[in-house]
Design a protein around this motif. Structure first.
Motif, PDB file in Angstrom:
ATOM      1  N   SER A 144      -7.737   4.895  -7.056  1.00  2.99           N
ATOM      2  CA  SER A 144      -7.608   5.387  -8.434  1.00  2.99           C
ATOM      3  C   SER A 144      -7.449   6.900  -8.497  1.00  2.99           C
ATOM      4  O   SER A 144      -6.844   7.426  -9.439  1.00  2.99           O
ATOM      5  CB  SER A 144      -8.835   4.967  -9.262  1.00  2.99           C
ATOM      6  N   VAL A 145      -7.988   7.607  -7.505  1.00  4.40           N
ATOM      7  CA  VAL A 145      -7.878   9.073  -7.451  1.00  4.40           C
ATOM      8  C   VAL A 145      -7.608   9.477  -6.006  1.00  4.40           C
ATOM      9  O   VAL A 145      -7.798   8.700  -5.073  1.00  4.40           O
ATOM     10  CB  VAL A 145      -9.173   9.753  -7.954  1.00  4.40           C
ATOM     11  N   ASN A 146      -7.128  10.703  -5.849  1.00  6.79           N
ATOM     12  CA  ASN A 146      -6.900  11.268  -4.505  1.00  6.79           C
ATOM     13  C   ASN A 146      -5.992  10.395  -3.638  1.00  6.79           C
ATOM     14  O   ASN A 146      -6.137  10.342  -2.412  1.00  6.79           O
ATOM     15  CB  ASN A 146      -8.240  11.487  -3.773  1.00  6.79           C
ATOM     16  N   THR A 147      -5.059   9.665  -4.264  1.00  5.70           N
ATOM     17  CA  THR A 147      -4.165   8.800  -3.495  1.00  5.70           C
ATOM     18  C   THR A 147      -3.027   9.606  -2.870  1.00  5.70           C
ATOM     19  O   THR A 147      -2.698  10.709  -3.307  1.00  5.70           O
ATOM     20  CB  THR A 147      -3.563   7.706  -4.401  1.00  5.70           C
ATOM     21  N   VAL A 148      -2.438   9.039  -1.839  1.00  5.65           N
ATOM     22  CA  VAL A 148      -1.232   9.605  -1.228  1.00  5.65           C
ATOM     23  C   VAL A 148      -0.070   8.732  -1.698  1.00  5.65           C
ATOM     24  O   VAL A 148      -0.046   7.528  -1.440  1.00  5.65           O
ATOM     25  CB  VAL A 148      -1.342   9.607   0.305  1.00  5.65           C
ATOM     26  N   ASN A 149       0.889   9.339  -2.383  1.00  2.00           N
ATOM     27  CA  ASN A 149       1.898   8.563  -3.096  1.00  2.00           C
ATOM     28  C   ASN A 149       3.261   8.577  -2.386  1.00  2.00           C
ATOM     29  O   ASN A 149       3.626   9.560  -1.743  1.00  2.00           O
ATOM     30  CB  ASN A 149       2.063   9.092  -4.515  1.00  2.00           C
ATOM     31  N   CYS A 150       3.968   7.479  -2.545  1.00  2.00           N
ATOM     32  CA  CYS A 150       5.294   7.335  -1.937  1.00  2.00           C
ATOM     33  C   CYS A 150       6.228   6.762  -2.997  1.00  2.00           C
ATOM     34  O   CYS A 150       6.006   5.646  -3.482  1.00  2.00           O
ATOM     35  CB  CYS A 150       5.211   6.421  -0.712  1.00  2.00           C
ATOM     36  N   ASP A 151       7.254   7.532  -3.383  1.00  2.00           N
ATOM     37  CA  ASP A 151       8.183   7.099  -4.426  1.00  2.00           C
ATOM     38  C   ASP A 151       9.404   6.400  -3.823  1.00  2.00           C
ATOM     39  O   ASP A 151       9.864   6.745  -2.731  1.00  2.00           O
ATOM     40  CB  ASP A 151       8.655   8.297  -5.253  1.00  2.00           C
ATOM     41  N   PHE A 152       9.927   5.437  -4.574  1.00  2.00           N
ATOM     42  CA  PHE A 152      11.154   4.749  -4.157  1.00  2.00           C
ATOM     43  C   PHE A 152      11.811   4.181  -5.407  1.00  2.00           C
ATOM     44  O   PHE A 152      11.216   4.153  -6.493  1.00  2.00           O
ATOM     45  CB  PHE A 152      10.864   3.639  -3.142  1.00  2.00           C
ATOM     46  N   ARG A 172      14.692   1.985 -11.707  1.00  2.00           N
ATOM     47  CA  ARG A 172      13.569   2.870 -12.011  1.00  2.00           C
ATOM     48  C   ARG A 172      12.931   3.371 -10.727  1.00  2.00           C
ATOM     49  O   ARG A 172      13.099   2.791  -9.656  1.00  2.00           O
ATOM     50  CB  ARG A 172      12.513   2.152 -12.853  1.00  2.00           C
ATOM     51  N   THR A 173      12.178   4.436 -10.892  1.00  2.00           N
ATOM     52  CA  THR A 173      11.397   4.961  -9.771  1.00  2.00           C
ATOM     53  C   THR A 173      10.016   4.328  -9.797  1.00  2.00           C
ATOM     54  O   THR A 173       9.303   4.409 -10.799  1.00  2.00           O
ATOM     55  CB  THR A 173      11.264   6.489  -9.851  1.00  2.00           C
ATOM     56  N   LEU A 174       9.667   3.673  -8.708  1.00  2.00           N
ATOM     57  CA  LEU A 174       8.328   3.113  -8.546  1.00  2.00           C
ATOM     58  C   LEU A 174       7.544   3.992  -7.585  1.00  2.00           C
ATOM     59  O   LEU A 174       8.117   4.724  -6.767  1.00  2.00           O
ATOM     60  CB  LEU A 174       8.397   1.684  -8.021  1.00  2.00           C
ATOM     61  N   GLN A 175       6.244   3.896  -7.677  1.00  2.00           N
ATOM     62  CA  GLN A 175       5.388   4.734  -6.843  1.00  2.00           C
ATOM     63  C   GLN A 175       4.307   3.869  -6.207  1.00  2.00           C
ATOM     64  O   GLN A 175       3.557   3.173  -6.894  1.00  2.00           O
ATOM     65  CB  GLN A 175       4.735   5.828  -7.684  1.00  2.00           C
ATOM     66  N   LEU A 176       4.261   3.912  -4.874  1.00  2.00           N
ATOM     67  CA  LEU A 176       3.204   3.235  -4.134  1.00  2.00           C
ATOM     68  C   LEU A 176       2.068   4.228  -3.934  1.00  2.00           C
ATOM     69  O   LEU A 176       2.242   5.253  -3.269  1.00  2.00           O
ATOM     70  CB  LEU A 176       3.724   2.737  -2.778  1.00  2.00           C
ATOM     71  N   ARG A 177       0.920   3.947  -4.548  1.00  2.00           N
ATOM     72  CA  ARG A 177      -0.251   4.821  -4.433  1.00  2.00           C
ATOM     73  C   ARG A 177      -1.165   4.251  -3.363  1.00  2.00           C
ATOM     74  O   ARG A 177      -1.711   3.159  -3.498  1.00  2.00           O
ATOM     75  CB  ARG A 177      -0.959   4.943  -5.782  1.00  2.00           C
ATOM     76  N   GLN A 178      -1.317   5.017  -2.303  1.00  2.00           N
ATOM     77  CA  GLN A 178      -2.033   4.566  -1.112  1.00  2.00           C
ATOM     78  C   GLN A 178      -3.429   5.175  -1.098  1.00  2.00           C
ATOM     79  O   GLN A 178      -3.596   6.393  -1.175  1.00  2.00           O
ATOM     80  CB  GLN A 178      -1.261   4.987   0.149  1.00  2.00           C
ATOM     81  N   GLY A 179      -4.425   4.317  -1.017  1.00  2.00           N
ATOM     82  CA  GLY A 179      -5.804   4.782  -0.986  1.00  2.00           C
ATOM     83  C   GLY A 179      -6.666   3.839  -0.183  1.00  2.00           C
ATOM     84  O   GLY A 179      -6.159   3.017   0.600  1.00  2.00           O
ATOM     85  N   CYS A 180      -7.976   3.934  -0.409  1.00  2.00           N
ATOM     86  CA  CYS A 180      -8.932   3.153   0.364  1.00  2.00           C
ATOM     87  C   CYS A 180      -9.910   2.459  -0.576  1.00  2.00           C
ATOM     88  O   CYS A 180     -10.109   2.867  -1.720  1.00  2.00           O
ATOM     89  CB  CYS A 180      -9.726   4.044   1.322  1.00  2.00           C
ATOM     90  N   TYR A 181     -10.531   1.410  -0.059  1.00  2.00           N
ATOM     91  CA  TYR A 181     -11.535   0.688  -0.827  1.00  2.00           C
ATOM     92  C   TYR A 181     -12.748   1.581  -1.075  1.00  2.00           C
ATOM     93  O   TYR A 181     -13.229   2.282  -0.173  1.00  2.00           O
ATOM     94  CB  TYR A 181     -11.958  -0.572  -0.064  1.00  2.00           C
ATOM     95  N   SER A 229      -6.288   5.241   6.795  1.00  2.00           N
ATOM     96  CA  SER A 229      -5.011   5.879   7.077  1.00  2.00           C
ATOM     97  C   SER A 229      -3.991   4.796   7.392  1.00  2.00           C
ATOM     98  O   SER A 229      -4.347   3.650   7.678  1.00  2.00           O
ATOM     99  CB  SER A 229      -5.132   6.854   8.267  1.00  2.00           C
ATOM    100  N   GLY A 230      -2.731   5.190   7.325  1.00  2.00           N
ATOM    101  CA  GLY A 230      -1.716   4.196   7.630  1.00  2.00           C
ATOM    102  C   GLY A 230      -0.306   4.741   7.470  1.00  2.00           C
ATOM    103  O   GLY A 230      -0.098   5.886   7.077  1.00  2.00           O
ATOM    104  N   THR A 231       0.649   3.897   7.799  1.00  2.00           N
ATOM    105  CA  THR A 231       2.069   4.200   7.608  1.00  2.00           C
ATOM    106  C   THR A 231       2.712   2.976   6.984  1.00  2.00           C
ATOM    107  O   THR A 231       2.626   1.868   7.527  1.00  2.00           O
ATOM    108  CB  THR A 231       2.753   4.514   8.944  1.00  2.00           C
ATOM    109  N   MET A 232       3.353   3.153   5.820  1.00  2.00           N
ATOM    110  CA  MET A 232       3.920   2.037   5.075  1.00  2.00           C
ATOM    111  C   MET A 232       5.443   2.076   5.093  1.00  2.00           C
ATOM    112  O   MET A 232       6.051   3.150   5.090  1.00  2.00           O
ATOM    113  CB  MET A 232       3.451   2.069   3.618  1.00  2.00           C
ATOM    114  N   ARG A 233       6.034   0.899   5.132  1.00  2.00           N
ATOM    115  CA  ARG A 233       7.477   0.752   4.962  1.00  2.00           C
ATOM    116  C   ARG A 233       7.714  -0.103   3.721  1.00  2.00           C
ATOM    117  O   ARG A 233       7.083  -1.143   3.537  1.00  2.00           O
ATOM    118  CB  ARG A 233       8.107   0.085   6.174  1.00  2.00           C
ATOM    119  N   ILE A 234       8.630   0.352   2.881  1.00  2.00           N
ATOM    120  CA  ILE A 234       8.923  -0.365   1.640  1.00  2.00           C
ATOM    121  C   ILE A 234      10.345  -0.917   1.723  1.00  2.00           C
ATOM    122  O   ILE A 234      11.301  -0.172   1.931  1.00  2.00           O
ATOM    123  CB  ILE A 234       8.788   0.549   0.416  1.00  2.00           C
ATOM    124  N   ASP A 235      10.488  -2.227   1.576  1.00  2.00           N
ATOM    125  CA  ASP A 235      11.796  -2.880   1.589  1.00  2.00           C
ATOM    126  C   ASP A 235      12.119  -3.367   0.186  1.00  2.00           C
ATOM    127  O   ASP A 235      11.340  -4.104  -0.430  1.00  2.00           O
ATOM    128  CB  ASP A 235      11.799  -4.066   2.550  1.00  2.00           C
TER     129      ASP A 235
END
Length: 252
Positions: A37-45, A104-113, A119-125
């Motif tokens: 919900s906060v302090n996320t690392v975001n990836c737009d596509f 549209r531009t979507l945003q993947l907000r990456q965070g933790c429980y 940490s991680g590395t994501m691929r969006i298809d």
């Protein structure tokens, strides 16, 4: 508590044709994100109406939490908590939720429980829908019967299964249909008949009785004939039992 929440919106308008594209998000490290919900690392596509969105973890550590947002409306579309224990989150085959076929531009907000670190590395298809393709075979040329009426069938074969939100075929692979067929050939009809008995000519002792043959169904179209003709007669001996004793009658 870990949880999984899905919010689905399906576009029913005709789909445009878009190229499938892949976005490789930069590696990230996050902490204290309060369930992303906060302090996320975001990836737009970018995704267009009717396309399917799937995320894949190339690598991850910790208890990951993902949220998918539409940046145009700042609306959360989908969220996923992996459940911990090193099993990574992923949003799979999510249909782009637009009311029209716009992009549209979507945003993947990456965070933790919770307040954990991960940490991680994501691929969006982002894939175009694949619509089912299939065809009915011709009805079989042969009829199931050799004479009279029968049935003939045809089979549906799917050459391209539906995928990524594509339209399903109207029939399943291997599904069959049947229809009536007429061979144009009359089936043979065998003769049917019976013998009937008359009464015996004697009231006691031996006599004769006649038999008469009656055909109820004549043979037709090559069917078997009866063993006797219609109205044919024959006789046989009959026995009505011993006659009563006769007293001797005579005179001197």
């Amino acid at each position: 508590m870990h949880h999984l929440k899905l919010l689905l919106f399906v576009a029913c308008l005709p789909l445009q044709v878009f190229a499938t594209n892949t976005t490789n998000c930069p590696p990230y490290t996050a902490t204290n994100t309060d369930d992303a919900s906060v302090n996320t690392v975001n990836c737009d596509f970018t995704a267009c109406g009717g396309q399917s969105v799937a995320t894949t973890n190339v690598a991850c550590e910790g208890d990951q939490y993902l949220r998918l947002f539409d940046t145009t409306t700042d609306t959360e579309l989908l969220s996923d908590d992996d459940g911990g224990d090193g099993y990574c989150s992923g949003l799979n085959n999510y249909l782009a939720p637009y009311p029209s076929s716009e992009c549209r531009t979507l945003q993947l907000r990456q965070g933790c429980y919770s307040d954990e670190s991960c940490s991680g590395t994501m691929r969006i298809d982002v894939r175009d829908p694949v619509h089912c393709v299939g065809n009915w075979s011709n009805f079989s040329s042969s009829c199931s019967a050799t004479c009279g009426n029968g049935t003939q069938s045809r089979t549906f074969a799917i050459t391209t299964p539906a995928a990524f939100g594509g339209t399903e075929c109207d029939a399943g692979d291997g599904q069959t249909q049947s229809q009536a067929c007429d061979t144009g050939v009359e089936c043979p009809v065998d003769c049917v008949g019976n013998w009937s008995n008359s009464s015996c000519s004697a009231t006691c002792g031996n006599g004769t009785q006649s038999l008469s043959f009656a055909i109820t169904t004549p043979a037709a179209f090559g069917g078997a004939e009866c063993n006797a003709t219609d109205g044919q007669t024959q006789s046989q001996i009959c026995n009505m039992g011993d006659c009563p004793a006769v007293d001797c009658v005579g005179n001197w």
